[in-house]
Design a protein around this motif. Structure first.
Motif, PDB file in Angstrom:
ATOM      1  N   THR A   1       0.832  -1.205   0.000  1.00 49.87           N
ATOM      2  CA  THR A   1       0.000   0.000   0.000  1.00 49.87           C
ATOM      3  C   THR A   1       0.869   1.260   0.000  1.00 49.87           C
ATOM      4  OG1 THR A   1      -1.845  -1.129   1.040  1.00 49.87           O
ATOM      5  CG2 THR A   1      -1.773   1.254   1.306  1.00 49.87           C
TER       6      THR A   1
ATOM      7  N   SER B   1      -6.575  -0.689   0.855  1.00 53.45           N
ATOM      8  CA  SER B   1      -5.794  -1.902   0.615  1.00 53.45           C
ATOM      9  C   SER B   1      -6.678  -2.905  -0.116  1.00 53.45           C
ATOM     10  CB  SER B   1      -5.330  -2.459   1.967  1.00 53.45           C
ATOM     11  OG  SER B   1      -4.075  -3.062   1.847  1.00 53.45           O
TER      12      SER B   1
ATOM     13  N   ASN C   1       9.014  -7.873  -1.957  1.00 49.37           N
ATOM     14  CA  ASN C   1       9.794  -8.672  -1.009  1.00 49.37           C
ATOM     15  C   ASN C   1       9.013  -9.939  -0.676  1.00 49.37           C
ATOM     16  OD1 ASN C   1       7.751  -7.660   0.844  1.00 49.37           O
ATOM     17  ND2 ASN C   1       8.983  -5.811   0.952  1.00 49.37           N
TER      18      ASN C   1
ATOM     19  N   HIS D   1      13.337   2.002   5.747  1.00 44.93           N
ATOM     20  CA  HIS D   1      12.747   1.009   4.834  1.00 44.93           C
ATOM     21  C   HIS D   1      12.014   1.669   3.665  1.00 44.93           C
ATOM     22  CE1 HIS D   1       9.624   2.103   7.683  1.00 44.93           C
ATOM     23  NE2 HIS D   1       8.724   1.708   6.810  1.00 44.93           N
TER      24      HIS D   1
ATOM     25  N   LYS E   1       1.546  -0.410  17.669  1.00 46.67           N
ATOM     26  CA  LYS E   1       1.479  -1.359  16.544  1.00 46.67           C
ATOM     27  C   LYS E   1       1.032  -2.752  16.981  1.00 46.67           C
ATOM     28  CE  LYS E   1       4.118  -2.872  12.501  1.00 46.67           C
ATOM     29  NZ  LYS E   1       3.228  -2.244  11.522  1.00 46.67           N
TER      30      LYS E   1
ATOM     31  N   ASP F   1       1.147   3.035  13.854  1.00 46.92           N
ATOM     32  CA  ASP F   1       1.488   2.035  12.825  1.00 46.92           C
ATOM     33  C   ASP F   1       0.594   0.811  13.054  1.00 46.92           C
ATOM     34  OD1 ASP F   1       3.085   1.512  10.567  1.00 46.92           O
ATOM     35  OD2 ASP F   1       4.490   0.300  11.719  1.00 46.92           O
TER      36      ASP F   1
HETATM   37  N1  LIG Z   1       9.641  -2.021   2.880  1.00 47.45           N
HETATM   38  C1  LIG Z   1       9.101  -2.248   4.080  1.00 47.45           C
HETATM   39  N2  LIG Z   1       9.731  -3.048   4.981  1.00 47.45           N
HETATM   40  C2  LIG Z   1       9.207  -3.274   6.187  1.00 47.45           C
HETATM   41  N3  LIG Z   1       8.048  -2.733   6.628  1.00 47.45           N
HETATM   42  C3  LIG Z   1       7.371  -1.947   5.777  1.00 47.45           C
HETATM   43  C4  LIG Z   1       7.847  -1.664   4.459  1.00 47.45           C
HETATM   44  N4  LIG Z   1       6.979  -0.833   3.866  1.00 47.45           N
HETATM   45  C5  LIG Z   1       5.972  -0.616   4.747  1.00 47.45           C
HETATM   46  N5  LIG Z   1       6.217  -1.261   5.901  1.00 47.45           N
HETATM   47  C6  LIG Z   1       5.328  -1.330   7.090  1.00 47.45           C
HETATM   48  O1  LIG Z   1       4.473  -2.435   6.913  1.00 47.45           O
HETATM   49  C7  LIG Z   1       3.153  -2.152   7.379  1.00 47.45           C
HETATM   50  C8  LIG Z   1       2.151  -2.344   6.288  1.00 47.45           C
HETATM   51  O2  LIG Z   1       2.429  -1.429   5.254  1.00 47.45           O
HETATM   52  P1  LIG Z   1       1.550  -1.430   3.941  1.00 47.45           P
HETATM   53  O3  LIG Z   1       0.151  -1.201   4.310  1.00 47.45           O
HETATM   54  O4  LIG Z   1       2.203  -0.512   2.978  1.00 47.45           O
HETATM   55  O5  LIG Z   1       1.789  -2.944   3.467  1.00 47.45           O
HETATM   56  P2  LIG Z   1       0.860  -3.932   2.645  1.00 47.45           P
HETATM   57  O6  LIG Z   1       1.827  -4.872   1.990  1.00 47.45           O
HETATM   58  O7  LIG Z   1      -0.051  -3.157   1.782  1.00 47.45           O
HETATM   59  O8  LIG Z   1       0.025  -4.697   3.762  1.00 47.45           O
HETATM   60  P3  LIG Z   1      -1.320  -5.605   3.543  1.00 47.45           P
HETATM   61  O9  LIG Z   1      -0.802  -6.980   3.150  1.00 47.45           O
HETATM   62  O10 LIG Z   1      -1.927  -5.588   4.889  1.00 47.45           O
HETATM   63  O11 LIG Z   1      -2.141  -4.954   2.479  1.00 47.45           O
HETATM   64  C9  LIG Z   1       3.200  -0.743   7.919  1.00 47.45           C
HETATM   65  O12 LIG Z   1       3.413  -0.824   9.293  1.00 47.45           O
HETATM   66  C10 LIG Z   1       4.409  -0.143   7.218  1.00 47.45           C
HETATM   67  O13 LIG Z   1       4.991   0.876   7.970  1.00 47.45           O
END
Ligand SMILES: Nc1ncnc2c1ncn2[C@@H]1O[C@H](COP(=O)(O)OP(=O)(O)OP(=O)(O)O)[C@@H](O)[C@H]1O
Ligand SMILES: [Mg+2]
Length: 459
Positions: free
Chosen positions: A114, A136, A185, A283, A440, A334
């Protein structure tokens, strides 16, 4: 949504019309699954959610302006009846994409989808009409809803794609075949459902690049060996991004300011340009490079991309969302979700933001960690200690107690409470002007309510 008649929609998804006075009536607005989000001229899709069945809201949706309801049974108002509403929405989205041809960009990964999708949309929309996933909405329901927001003017369609199990991405890319695929990732999220190890997660996420055509682009994270391994699974051209020197889209001279925001020199095949991100945490460099790689594949040059990234702001709530309270307390929310990777990234970002200020962590558990759950929760406790948080409040019985124990035995002042109400009371009492508090947990812990209560206290 491009205008389609009910008759055309029925044919696209194999529906039989019921109580439809005019099959030529035009649907001109997007589809919704929540009757409160229906716009006049739209389509309402009746799905059974956890709490409510959409069929009970069919009449309300039509009253709000829906032209008809996509439903599993007749509902007494104009309906297109199908055996499976979710499948039907997918078929309709597929048909829409046959009629308009935006560049479809699919992105997946264990964490950061996201955040990266929001960055990418902000880079692309400066150049051409862009539709991107809202919130999302990345599954078999959310993805067709996003596609149905596109119209003839849409040039870029940015689709967040979630994969809980093998086959998910094959299904989603069948609805919206991507020309460009980005894999962020491969972490340990969703272990319980997908299998046991990262190799299984990689197997599932790699379905995205398998769906790409030979003249498409696969953007792969060079810093993640499991993502790099996906290069062998696609015909598409590969462009690597990351911190590794072999990446063609990379960051040089990465540094962090006193508010934990990173700046770096973006390097792409077209040249280099300075980026200063507004988001906190190191990150984010990886997320920004991922967005930059997609933009590079779409033909933007380094300066255009860097300007877009620098102008981008956080769009989605609960991801390292910062509130500065008038009394000098900084709340870092978070609490949208958690897994080991995002827990680590978030704790580090909060600590970097705090500098020498007193830091309090309010942590619940991380779901779906299977057999490794207690060990992973203990690891979080040790990280809290290693980063020198001053106070830890754990919320919930079970796994969070493993975090509490590990942090306590490493010297952190720990309070273990059972629920969110207690957490709010305790944190409110403990916080002092100048503190940084980081909140969190996985979404099921409901710590978003705690973060919001702390953010709005003392105003
Ligand atoms: N590259 C990264 N590495 C580690 N943590 C991250 C990274 N990018 C975002 N986050 C953290 O991971 C969490 C989720 O972020 P985000 O909503 O962007 O991920 P998502 O992949 O869309 O999650 P979901 O699977 O729930 O849709 C947040 O707490 C964010 O700060
Ligand atoms: Mg997401």
């Amino acid at each position: 949504m491009i205008p389609m008649t009910l008759d055309e929609i029925a044919r696209a998804c194999g529906a039989s019309p019921h109580d439809v006075p005019d099959p030529g009536a035009l649907v001109t607005a997007p589809a919704a699954v929540d009757s409160r989000e229906v716009t006049p001229g739209g389509l309402f899709a009746a799905t059974a959610g956890a709490r409510t069945d959409g069929h009970d809201h069919a009449a309300a949706a039509v009253a709000a302006g829906a032209v008809a309801v996509l439903a599993a049974r007749p509902v007494g108002v104009p309906a297109l009846v199908v055996a499976d509403v979710r499948l039907a929405l997918g078929l309709l989205a597929r048909e829409l994409l046959r009629r308009i041809s935006p560049t479809v960009i699919g992105l997946t990964g264990s964490v950061g989808k996201t955040t990266t999708k929001d960055l990418l949309a902000q880079v692309l929309e400066r150049h051409a009409a862009t539709v991107a996933t809202d919130r999302s909405y990345n599954n078999e329901l959310g993805l067709p809803l996003t596609v149905l927001r596109a119209d003839a003017a849409t040039r870029h369609l940015v689709l967040e794609m979630g994969a809980s199990r093998k086959g998910d991405l094959t299904y989603l890319t069948g609805i919206a075949p991507p020309q460009v695929g980005l894999v962020l990732n491969v972490g340990t999220a969703h272990l319980e459902r997908m299998g046991t190890g990262r190799a299984d997660v990689a197997e599932a996420k790699g379905e995205l690049v398998e769906a790409l055509p030979a003249d498409g682009y696969a953007l792969l994270n060079a810093d993640d060996p499991y993502v790099l391994g996906m290069a062998a699974r696609t015909e598409a051209q590969i462009l690597l991004y990351g911190r590794s020197p072999r990446a063609r889209v990379r960051a040089e001279r990465v540094r962090m300011d006193e508010r934990a925001r990173t700046a770096f020199e973006l390097v792409t095949p077209s040249g280099h340009a300075p980026v200063a991100l507004d988001l906190i945490g190191e990150h984010q460099v990886s997320n920004a490079l991922a967005a930059a790689a997609v933009a590079t594949a779409l033909g933007l040059d380094a300066a255009e991309i860097a300007d877009g990234l620098t102008a981008a702001r956080r769009r989605s709530a609960g991801r390292l969302q910062i509130t500065e309270r008038p009394d000098g307390v900084t709340v870092v929310d978070d609490a949208y979700n958690a897994n080991p990777e995002s827990m680590r990234a978030g704790l580090r970002a909060a600590k970097a933001l705090a500098g020498v200020r007193r830091t309090v962590a309010v942590l619940g558990g991380m779901g779906q960690q299977a057999d490794a759950s207690r060990a992973r929760h203990a690891e979080v406790g040790r990280l809290v200690a290693g980063l020198r948080f001053d106070v830890l409040i754990t919320v919930g019985t079970g796994d969070p107690l493993a975090t509490a124990e590990a942090a306590r035995s490493s010297g952190v002042a720990v309070h273990a409470v059972e629920d969110v109400t207690e957490a709010i009371e305790l944190a409110t009492a403990l916080l002092e002007p100048g503190d940084v508090v980081f909140v969190k947990a996985s979404s099921e812990y409901g710590l978003g309510a705690c973060a919001r209560a702390l953010a709005t206290a003392n105003q």
